[in-house]
Design a protein around this motif. Structure first.
Motif, short mmCIF file in Angstrom:
data_model
loop_
_atom_site.label_atom_id
_atom_site.label_comp_id
_atom_site.label_asym_id
_atom_site.label_seq_id
_atom_site.Cartn_x
_atom_site.Cartn_y
_atom_site.Cartn_z
N VAL A 51 0.85 -1.18 0.00
CA VAL A 51 0.00 0.00 0.00
C VAL A 51 0.89 1.23 0.00
CG1 VAL A 51 -1.80 1.28 1.22
CG2 VAL A 51 -1.81 -1.23 1.24
N ILE A 52 0.74 2.07 -1.00
CA ILE A 52 1.59 3.24 -1.17
C ILE A 52 0.71 4.48 -1.23
CG2 ILE A 52 3.31 4.37 -2.62
CD1 ILE A 52 4.19 1.66 -3.58
N LEU A 53 1.01 5.44 -0.37
CA LEU A 53 0.30 6.72 -0.32
C LEU A 53 1.11 7.75 -1.10
CD1 LEU A 53 -2.04 8.41 0.96
CD2 LEU A 53 -0.49 8.86 2.86
N VAL A 54 0.48 8.43 -2.05
CA VAL A 54 1.17 9.36 -2.94
C VAL A 54 0.49 10.72 -2.87
CG1 VAL A 54 1.94 9.83 -5.29
CG2 VAL A 54 1.82 7.47 -4.48
N THR A 55 1.26 11.78 -2.61
CA THR A 55 0.75 13.14 -2.72
C THR A 55 1.27 13.75 -4.02
OG1 THR A 55 2.62 14.22 -1.62
CG2 THR A 55 0.88 13.32 -0.21
N GLY A 56 0.53 14.72 -4.56
CA GLY A 56 0.91 15.29 -5.85
C GLY A 56 0.83 14.27 -6.96
N GLY A 57 -0.10 13.34 -6.84
CA GLY A 57 -0.19 12.25 -7.80
C GLY A 57 -0.82 12.60 -9.12
N PHE A 58 -1.37 13.80 -9.26
CA PHE A 58 -2.04 14.16 -10.51
C PHE A 58 -1.31 15.29 -11.23
CE2 PHE A 58 -5.16 12.11 -7.82
CZ PHE A 58 -5.67 11.16 -8.69
N THR A 59 -0.03 15.44 -10.96
CA THR A 59 0.87 16.27 -11.75
C THR A 59 1.51 15.39 -12.82
OG1 THR A 59 2.71 15.84 -10.24
CG2 THR A 59 1.33 17.75 -9.76
N PRO A 60 2.23 15.95 -13.79
CA PRO A 60 2.86 15.09 -14.80
C PRO A 60 3.76 14.02 -14.20
CG PRO A 60 2.85 17.35 -15.57
CD PRO A 60 2.32 17.38 -14.16
N LEU A 61 4.63 14.40 -13.24
CA LEU A 61 5.48 13.41 -12.60
C LEU A 61 4.66 12.44 -11.77
CD1 LEU A 61 8.55 12.66 -12.03
CD2 LEU A 61 8.22 13.88 -9.88
N GLY A 62 3.64 12.96 -11.08
CA GLY A 62 2.81 12.11 -10.24
C GLY A 62 2.03 11.08 -11.03
N LEU A 63 1.47 11.47 -12.17
CA LEU A 63 0.74 10.52 -13.00
C LEU A 63 1.67 9.44 -13.55
CD1 LEU A 63 -1.62 12.95 -14.95
CD2 LEU A 63 -2.31 11.20 -13.29
N THR A 64 2.88 9.82 -13.93
CA THR A 64 3.85 8.84 -14.40
C THR A 64 4.20 7.87 -13.28
OG1 THR A 64 4.75 10.53 -15.87
CG2 THR A 64 6.05 8.54 -15.58
N GLY A 136 -10.92 2.19 1.61
CA GLY A 136 -11.03 2.35 0.17
C GLY A 136 -9.95 1.59 -0.56
N ALA A 137 -8.79 1.43 0.07
CA ALA A 137 -7.70 0.72 -0.58
C ALA A 137 -7.85 -0.78 -0.48
CB ALA A 137 -6.37 1.15 0.04
N GLY A 138 -8.95 -1.22 0.07
CA GLY A 138 -9.18 -2.64 0.14
C GLY A 138 -8.44 -3.31 1.27
N MET A 139 -7.90 -2.56 2.21
CA MET A 139 -7.11 -3.13 3.28
C MET A 139 -7.92 -3.31 4.57
SD MET A 139 -4.55 -3.61 1.54
CE MET A 139 -3.61 -4.39 2.85
N GLY A 140 -9.24 -2.96 4.51
CA GLY A 140 -10.10 -3.16 5.66
C GLY A 140 -9.61 -2.41 6.89
N ARG A 141 -9.53 -3.12 8.00
CA ARG A 141 -9.20 -2.51 9.27
C ARG A 141 -7.71 -2.56 9.58
NH1 ARG A 141 -13.78 -2.55 12.70
NH2 ARG A 141 -12.44 -2.83 14.50
N GLU A 142 -6.90 -3.07 8.65
CA GLU A 142 -5.49 -3.27 8.94
C GLU A 142 -4.70 -1.98 8.97
OE1 GLU A 142 -1.61 -5.67 7.22
OE2 GLU A 142 -3.57 -5.88 6.27
N GLN A 143 -5.10 -0.96 8.17
CA GLN A 143 -4.40 0.31 8.09
C GLN A 143 -2.95 0.11 7.63
OE1 GLN A 143 -4.72 2.42 11.81
NE2 GLN A 143 -6.76 1.68 12.16
N ARG A 144 -2.73 -0.82 6.76
CA ARG A 144 -1.38 -1.12 6.28
C ARG A 144 -0.88 0.05 5.44
NH1 ARG A 144 1.46 -6.39 4.22
NH2 ARG A 144 3.17 -5.49 3.01
N LEU A 145 0.40 0.34 5.58
CA LEU A 145 1.04 1.40 4.80
C LEU A 145 2.51 1.03 4.63
CD1 LEU A 145 0.30 4.04 3.43
CD2 LEU A 145 0.98 5.26 5.50
N ASP A 146 2.91 0.79 3.39
CA ASP A 146 4.28 0.37 3.10
C ASP A 146 5.17 1.52 2.65
OD1 ASP A 146 4.29 -2.86 3.02
OD2 ASP A 146 2.37 -2.10 2.29
#
Length: 507
Positions: A51-64, A136-146
């Motif tokens: 599970v990867i959290l990304v900020t600025g994901g809808f800029t050109p670099l972020g979309l790539t 929403g990420a499908g991880m349920g109650r685990e709150q996993r973040l890699d």
């Protein structure tokens, strides 16, 4: 007949006596372009189940970046300041899912420049109810973040041909945007840290800050105005890149100090121990060897990475020709837009594309951490793989600054410790305990050393307090429990890991 016509046309356009010059010119252009695009990562990593959290994901670099992560099977939570039901976001998410055959791509609304928005998202993610992004990420109650990849600070702020550049108020608003985006990184890092600290120690967790390429310009004048107590950069009219460089350098120093804090936490159980029963020498299948604690003390690694100068994320906003989608609208300049498109041949030759700029980010994401790398025995050795008897292998350096898929050795002036001359109260403890307390701690000296990192951290805390005072919570009685506060928790020093009687990390 066709070849004869083509040869005649070529001779008419380019006489044969210029063939050598044309070939040399073509080779030069190819070499310059290959050099300007920088190094490409030679690493690969399977991200299925991560599970990867990304900020600025809808800029050109972020979309790539989202595209490359999705191709490798990652579960992605992309944050955007726009509502997730807006056409821009929903269309882009749908396209990413269809082109990568990965349905585990989700968007969530979070403006890193808005205090309440950051707190609301972090509280939702940390909630034990499993709602929001975690569910929403499908991880349920685990709150996993890699991994957390902060990409919103890479994009350039301020236009060279902006009609508001001479307006003092506009410059102050731009500086406020830089300051609040950095505070958003600091706040989210510290608020999500409790969830990372209680994760299984075998989990490889990374915090990656993407910074703009002008950090070196701020080294001679860092800290700005000779003080760490303010996050504001120099407001000189002649300085255009210095504010961006100051923000990038400050983020890199903060990231390095965050790694120092992670390494200073109780190390028992932080790094997985070697299972001797499964070691090759014991007839087992082989365990991942654990190296010296001097190399890695925590399973959480904080890294800064500079992608270089991208024509889409750096030059286009700088000229006011911002044509990206998915992020907030910015002022455009007609002169800058025309200039940007007229100089496209030169920009494509000398500047990086989003894919080329992304290589360093992928490199620090794919590189094995020290305890995740499996050393190989030397050909002439009969011993099992150990740290001392292993072939050299590139591993991720915790807290380092990376550029062009390599560690940057950036010299930053050391700061004077303001607490060095403060007298300490006499202690009633034994002499042995006093000597242990007075023993100086090791300072690696990287990016200004421990004192500079601590002063930058304290400047973030002070600026965050001012930000909170300027934006009071509408409901002061709102709390979010022990795992991470939304209204009263503004980050600060990361909490320790709860342990049971045997010293192991609790569930």
């Amino acid at each position: 007949m066709v070849l004869k016509v083509a040869a005649t046309a070529l001779t008419a356009i380019l006489p044969s006596k210029y063939y050598v010059h044309a070939i040399l010119t073509l080779i030069t252009v190819l070499v310059v372009r290959a050099f300007s695009q920088g190094r490409s990562t030679n690493r690969e990593r399977d991200l299925h189940g991560r599970v990867i959290l990304v900020t600025g994901g809808f800029t050109p670099l972020g979309l790539t970046l989202l595209h490359h992560l999705a191709l490798r099977g990652a579960h992605i939570i992309a944050l955007s300041p726009l509502p997730i039901d807006s056409p821009k976001i929903s269309i882009l998410v749908t396209l990413l899912r269809s082109t990568t055959n990965n349905e585990q791509i989700y968007a969530d609304e979070c403006d890193l420049g808005d205090l309440r928005s950051v707190k609301a998202f972090c509280a939702k993610f940390m909630s034990v109810t499993g709602s929001g992004a975690a569910m929403g990420a499908g991880m349920g109650r685990e709150q996993r973040l890699d991994a957390i990849i902060f990409g919103h600070e890479y994009r350039h702020v301020g236009g060279l041909f902006s009609s508001r550049r001479k307006d003092k108020g506009a410059r102050e608003r731009e500086e406020k945007e830089r300051k609040e985006s950095s505070l958003g990184t600091f706040l989210m890092s510290t608020m999500l840290l409790p969830a990372l600290l209680v994760a299984p120690v075998e989990r490889d967790i990374r915090i990656i800050n993407i910074i703009n390429p002008f950090y070196a310009a701020a080294v001679p004048t860092f800290p700005p105005s000779g003080s760490f107590h303010s996050l504001s950069s120099s407001s000189s009219k002649s300085s255009f890149l210095l504010p961006e460089g100051t923000r990038a350098l400050r983020t890199a120093i903060f990231t390095r100090h965050l790694q120092r804090i992670l390494d200073a936490l109780p190390s028992a159980g932080q790094v997985p121990k070697t299972d001797t029963a499964s070691a090759p020498s014991s007839g087992g299948v082989g365990a991942i060897p654990v190296i010296s604690p001097k190399t890695q003390k925590s399973n959480i690694v904080a890294i800064s990475v500079c992608p270089g100068i991208s024509r889409s994320d750096i030059v286009a906003p700088m000229l006011g020709a911002d044509g990206s989608v998915g992020e907030e609208e910015r002022e455009k300049s007609a002169v800058g837009t025309v200039l940007y498109y007229l100089l496209q041949p030169l920009f494509r030759l000398l500047l990086k594309s989003p894919t080329a700029a992304l290589q360093s980010v992928l490199h620090v994401l794919f590189l094995p951490t020290p305890f995740k790398s499996t050393p190989k025995s030397r050909p002439d050795s009969k011993k099992s793989p150990t740290e001392e008897d292993a072939l050299p292998e590139e591993i991720l350096k915790p807290g380092a600054l990376y550029r062009e898929c390599a560690v940057v050795k950036l010299w930053v002036p050391r700061s004077v410790d303001p607490l060095a001359d403060v007298p300490t109260a006499p202690s009633n403890k034994g002499k042995g305990e006093d000597k242990e307390k007075e023993k100086p701690h090791d300072d690696d000296g990287e990016l200004g050393g421990e004192v500079t990192g601590r002063l930058v951290w304290e400047s973030f805390e002070k600026a965050l307090k001012e930000w909170e005072d300027a934006n009071p919570d509408p409901d002061p009685n709102t709390t979010t429990g022990k795992s991470g506060g939304a209204s009263g928790d503004r980050g600060g020093t990361p909490p320790e890991v709860d342990r049971d009687a045997d010293g192991e990390v609790g569930p």
